[in-house]
Design a protein around this motif. Structure first.
Motif, PDB file in Angstrom:
ATOM      1  N   ARG A 367       0.834  -1.111  -0.007  1.00 19.67           N
ATOM      2  CA  ARG A 367      -0.032  -0.153  -0.028  1.00 19.67           C
ATOM      3  C   ARG A 367       0.854   1.230   0.023  1.00 19.67           C
ATOM      4  N   LEU A 368       0.552   2.143  -1.019  1.00 21.08           N
ATOM      5  CA  LEU A 368       1.542   3.368  -0.962  1.00 21.08           C
ATOM      6  C   LEU A 368       1.158   4.095   0.131  1.00 21.08           C
ATOM      7  N   TYR A 369      -0.035   4.211   0.661  1.00 19.63           N
ATOM      8  CA  TYR A 369      -0.376   5.015   1.953  1.00 19.63           C
ATOM      9  C   TYR A 369      -1.762   4.472   2.313  1.00 19.63           C
ATOM     10  N   LEU A 370      -2.277   4.695   3.553  1.00 20.00           N
ATOM     11  CA  LEU A 370      -3.585   4.701   4.061  1.00 20.00           C
ATOM     12  C   LEU A 370      -3.903   5.845   4.991  1.00 20.00           C
ATOM     13  N   THR A 371      -5.310   6.074   5.312  1.00 21.58           N
ATOM     14  CA  THR A 371      -5.778   7.069   6.077  1.00 21.58           C
ATOM     15  C   THR A 371      -6.001   6.685   7.500  1.00 21.58           C
ATOM     16  N   ASN A 372      -5.572   6.940   8.343  1.00 19.40           N
ATOM     17  CA  ASN A 372      -6.069   6.760   9.706  1.00 19.40           C
ATOM     18  C   ASN A 372      -7.198   7.346  10.303  1.00 19.40           C
ATOM     19  N   SER A 373      -7.621   6.995  11.290  1.00 19.82           N
ATOM     20  CA  SER A 373      -9.087   7.312  11.965  1.00 19.82           C
ATOM     21  C   SER A 373      -9.270   8.995  12.035  1.00 19.82           C
ATOM     22  N   GLU A 374      -8.051   9.746  12.192  1.00 19.35           N
ATOM     23  CA  GLU A 374      -7.952  11.001  12.388  1.00 19.35           C
ATOM     24  C   GLU A 374      -7.827  11.829  10.889  1.00 19.35           C
ATOM     25  N   GLY A 375      -7.558  10.996  10.031  1.00 13.66           N
ATOM     26  CA  GLY A 375      -7.731  11.513   8.516  1.00 13.66           C
ATOM     27  C   GLY A 375      -6.208  11.834   8.157  1.00 13.66           C
ATOM     28  N   PHE A 376      -5.341  11.188   8.865  1.00 15.30           N
ATOM     29  CA  PHE A 376      -3.971  11.523   8.581  1.00 15.30           C
ATOM     30  C   PHE A 376      -3.489  10.631   7.586  1.00 15.30           C
ATOM     31  N   ILE A 377      -2.510  10.952   6.427  1.00 12.83           N
ATOM     32  CA  ILE A 377      -1.938   9.940   5.697  1.00 12.83           C
ATOM     33  C   ILE A 377      -0.925   9.340   6.297  1.00 12.83           C
ATOM     34  N   VAL A 378      -0.970   7.797   6.310  1.00 18.32           N
ATOM     35  CA  VAL A 378       0.181   7.075   6.975  1.00 18.32           C
ATOM     36  C   VAL A 378       0.831   6.197   6.086  1.00 18.32           C
ATOM     37  N   ASN A 379       2.244   6.171   6.259  1.00 19.04           N
ATOM     38  CA  ASN A 379       3.147   5.265   5.337  1.00 19.04           C
ATOM     39  C   ASN A 379       3.792   4.388   6.337  1.00 19.04           C
ATOM     40  N   ILE A 380       3.911   3.180   5.699  1.00  9.26           N
ATOM     41  CA  ILE A 380       4.458   2.029   6.661  1.00  9.26           C
ATOM     42  C   ILE A 380       5.991   1.503   6.091  1.00  9.26           C
ATOM     43  N   TYR A 381       6.705   1.442   7.056  1.00 10.82           N
ATOM     44  CA  TYR A 381       7.955   1.179   6.760  1.00 10.82           C
ATOM     45  C   TYR A 381       8.506  -0.017   7.554  1.00 10.82           C
ATOM     46  N   SER A 452      28.372   8.618  20.249  1.00  8.84           N
ATOM     47  CA  SER A 452      28.857   8.875  19.113  1.00  8.84           C
ATOM     48  C   SER A 452      28.483   7.815  17.889  1.00  8.84           C
ATOM     49  N   ILE A 453      27.561   7.059  18.414  1.00 12.08           N
ATOM     50  CA  ILE A 453      27.172   5.981  17.561  1.00 12.08           C
ATOM     51  C   ILE A 453      25.831   6.500  16.938  1.00 12.08           C
ATOM     52  N   GLU A 454      25.542   7.267  15.880  1.00 10.90           N
ATOM     53  CA  GLU A 454      24.125   7.499  15.108  1.00 10.90           C
ATOM     54  C   GLU A 454      24.219   7.463  13.754  1.00 10.90           C
ATOM     55  N   VAL A 455      23.046   7.268  13.286  1.00 15.11           N
ATOM     56  CA  VAL A 455      22.982   7.219  11.796  1.00 15.11           C
ATOM     57  C   VAL A 455      21.692   7.681  11.256  1.00 15.11           C
ATOM     58  N   THR A 456      21.510   8.344  10.041  1.00  9.99           N
ATOM     59  CA  THR A 456      20.390   9.187   9.381  1.00  9.99           C
ATOM     60  C   THR A 456      20.266   8.445   8.236  1.00  9.99           C
ATOM     61  N   GLN A 457      19.030   8.112   7.806  1.00 10.27           N
ATOM     62  CA  GLN A 457      18.698   7.598   6.509  1.00 10.27           C
ATOM     63  C   GLN A 457      17.636   8.294   5.972  1.00 10.27           C
ATOM     64  N   PRO A 458      17.817   8.842   4.581  1.00 15.49           N
ATOM     65  CA  PRO A 458      16.697   9.283   3.851  1.00 15.49           C
ATOM     66  C   PRO A 458      15.534   8.261   3.649  1.00 15.49           C
ATOM     67  N   ALA A 459      14.237   8.802   3.507  1.00 21.06           N
ATOM     68  CA  ALA A 459      13.199   7.902   2.913  1.00 21.06           C
ATOM     69  C   ALA A 459      12.089   8.748   2.252  1.00 21.06           C
ATOM     70  N   SER A 460      11.090   8.388   1.553  1.00 21.22           N
ATOM     71  CA  SER A 460      10.098   9.075   0.795  1.00 21.22           C
ATOM     72  C   SER A 460       8.899   8.638   1.603  1.00 21.22           C
ATOM     73  N   PHE A 461       8.010   9.826   1.578  1.00 19.70           N
ATOM     74  CA  PHE A 461       6.670   9.757   2.239  1.00 19.70           C
ATOM     75  C   PHE A 461       5.713  10.041   1.026  1.00 19.70           C
ATOM     76  N   ILE A 462       4.818   9.134   0.905  1.00 19.10           N
ATOM     77  CA  ILE A 462       3.967   9.484  -0.397  1.00 19.10           C
ATOM     78  C   ILE A 462       2.380   9.712   0.060  1.00 19.10           C
ATOM     79  N   GLY A 463       1.691  10.602  -0.565  1.00 19.49           N
ATOM     80  CA  GLY A 463       0.632  10.649  -0.149  1.00 19.49           C
ATOM     81  C   GLY A 463      -0.279  11.768  -1.117  1.00 19.49           C
ATOM     82  N   PRO A 464      -1.676  11.697  -1.070  1.00 21.79           N
ATOM     83  CA  PRO A 464      -2.163  12.669  -1.802  1.00 21.79           C
ATOM     84  C   PRO A 464      -2.191  14.161  -1.315  1.00 21.79           C
ATOM     85  N   VAL A 465      -2.025  15.172  -2.132  1.00 21.29           N
ATOM     86  CA  VAL A 465      -2.180  16.547  -1.890  1.00 21.29           C
ATOM     87  C   VAL A 465      -3.423  17.102  -1.790  1.00 21.29           C
ATOM     88  N   GLN A 466      -3.863  17.624  -0.381  1.00 20.16           N
ATOM     89  CA  GLN A 466      -5.407  18.315  -0.392  1.00 20.16           C
ATOM     90  C   GLN A 466      -5.049  19.639  -0.042  1.00 20.16           C
TER      91      GLN A 466
END
Ligand code: SF4
Ligand code: SF4
Length: 470
Positions: A367-381, A452-466
């Motif tokens: 699923r590219l995205y889903l909508t939760n009970s509050e109407g927010f767009i949710v992405n799963i990773y 000192s041990i930390e890591v950052t990774q980019p990702a994409s969030f997909i959803g419809p623009v309203q």
């Protein structure tokens, strides 16, 4: 095909030259001492290293089933392939550098073929005696004594080869576990295969093939001349001083033998008898010469006994031979040296600064995205976390990169040493805040016990623009 490549054997014409057996004579001298020292050091390292422990673990272990290499407390994973690439580049540069400066230094003193052959020769001499006895035994018809000596030699060789193969596998399977299996001979199929294959290769290469490996099988012998120049260190016979060669009485003074047209070479053939590849260095530079310097030691010994100056065979260079100076520091060698040092420094720094934590982000493809009970767009990773360290760590998980972004998932994850874990998480954003259908966000992992041990990774969030009001 030229005639010189066709050999006549009996009535038949063969394309292959019959092997001349070589029985190198034992030699003593400073270069031989250096070679023996190098052999002891390298063989000692090879056989002892798997037994060395570091932080309670085998110091060097290439654990292929677990896909990780342990090297003195550092663990390398397939993701660290770049370090292996860097090591190979450093090894190639080192080969260029040392070949340009000192010719076939590697072949003469450090190549495994040379080092193991040295060990096999030592065992052969222990059983059969030195060169003359070996030649006599070889020519003698088969007898009980000949069978006994040959059998003893091969038993020694095979035991040593088996020990070598067993040690080799000890770099890939913890050697203490391997030793436990040894008493019951309960190795796995692959362990049996590699122990026997490596043992056979050792016995075959160092015991049976010997100089044939250097002359016919080693590619380095073929292309190393392209790294040579007129200042590269080579081992050569001083023809001007040595010729005309010939036997003479030891009592003759220099003036007397020179008046007979003789040079310093007494044609004793000692330099040929000690040569492991069976060549005559007096014939000039040959690709068969592995630069072991045995002929220098042999000839120096002869010169000393004759009361002549040493160094009739010596380390020199083409330019030095022609009257110039030895010149190890020239643009080519300085260039190789600087690049080598730079690469080595980059390698050490990269290993030193390596973060022992890896994070891969896998987006739910169902699923590219889903909508939760509050109407927010949710992405799963799915966060795939890899703790490369040899200690346990607890990491704080967070997400950022967009105003109003909300993280839904475990706040922390704990990983045991050298382990992976997959953590499913969800990220939610108010659809009215989305400015495009694909937004860049970032996941962060930070060790709670070691900042000192930390890591950052980019990702994409997909959803419809309203837009509000629509
Ligand atoms: S060992 Fe020296 S003296 Fe003897 S043959 Fe060789 S070059 Fe000549
Ligand atoms: S010629 Fe001399 S240096 Fe070359 S392989 Fe033979 S003994 Fe060694």
């Amino acid at each position: 095909m030229s005639d010189e490549n066709v050999y006549v054997v009996g009535d038949e014409t063969s394309l292959y030259q019959k092997r001349q057996k070589i029985f190198p004579k034992i030699v003593s001298g400073k270069f031989n001492n250096f070679r023996v020292l190098s052999a002891w050091l390298l063989l000692g390292l090879y056989y002892l290293m798997p037994w060395v422990t570091w932080n309670g673990q085998q110091a060097i272990l290439f654990d292929l089933p677990a896909r990780k290499f342990q090297i003195f407390g550092l663990t390398f994973w397939p993701q660290d392939f770049i370090f292996l690439t860097m090591l190979l580049i450093i090894a190639a540069l080192a080969l260029f550098f040392f070949t340009a400066v000192a010719g076939r230094l590697w072949c003469g003193y450090a190549c495994p073929q040379t080092v193991w052959t040295e060990a096999f020769l030592w065992m052969e001499r222990l059983v059969e005696g030195d060169r003359n006895k070996q030649i006599k035994l070889d020519k003698a018809p088969w007898s009980f004594r000949k069978v006994r000596l040959r059998f003893t030699k091969h038993v020694l060789w095979i035991l040593f080869a088996l020990f070598t193969g067993y040690t080799f596998v000890g770099y890939f399977t913890p050697i203490r576990e391997l030793t436990e299996s040894l008493w019951t001979l309960s190795f796995s199929g692959w362990e049996w295969f590699w122990i026997l294959f490596y043992s056979f290769a050792t016995w075959g290469n160092a015991g049976m093939l010997r100089e044939q490996v250097c002359i016919y099988m080693c590619p380095y012998a073929r292309f190393q001349s392209s790294m040579f120049d007129k200042d590269t260190l080579i081992i050569a016979y001083d023809e001007k001083r040595g010729e005309k060669r010939g036997a003479r009485k030891k009592s003759l003074s220099k003036e007397e033998y020179q008046s007979e047209g003789l040079g310093d070479c007494i044609d004793c053939m000692q330099c040929v008898h000690v040569c492991p590849t069976g060549i005559d260095i007096r014939d000039g530079l040959q690709y068969e010469c592995i630069a072991c310097a045995a002929c220098i030691d042999a000839c120096d010994d002869v010169m000393e006994k004759m009361g002549y100056e040493k160094n009739l065979i010596r380390y020199t260079s083409e330019n030095h031979d022609a009257g110039g100076e030895l010149n190890p520091f020239r643009p080519k060698t300085i260039g190789y040296g600087l690049i080598l040092m730079l690469m080595a420094a980059i390698f050490v720094l990269s290993v030193w600064m390596r973060t022992p934590l890896e994070l891969d982000i896998i987006k739910d493809r169902n699923r590219l995205y889903l909508t939760n009970s509050e109407g927010f767009i949710v992405n799963i990773y799915k966060l795939r976390v890899l703790n490369k360290d040899q200690s346990e760590h607890t990491y704080k998980i967070s997400v950022s990169g967009y105003d109003g972004i909300e993280y839904e998932g475990p706040q922390q994850v704990t990983l045991s040493p050298e382990s992976t874990k997959e953590v499913p998480v969800r990220v939610a954003i108010d659809p009215y805040l989305l400015k495009s259908t694909s937004m860049d966000i970032e996941f962060q992992l930070e060790s709670i016990d070691d900042k000192s041990i930390e890591v950052t990774q980019p990702a994409s969030f997909i959803g419809p623009v309203q837009r509000r009001g629509r």
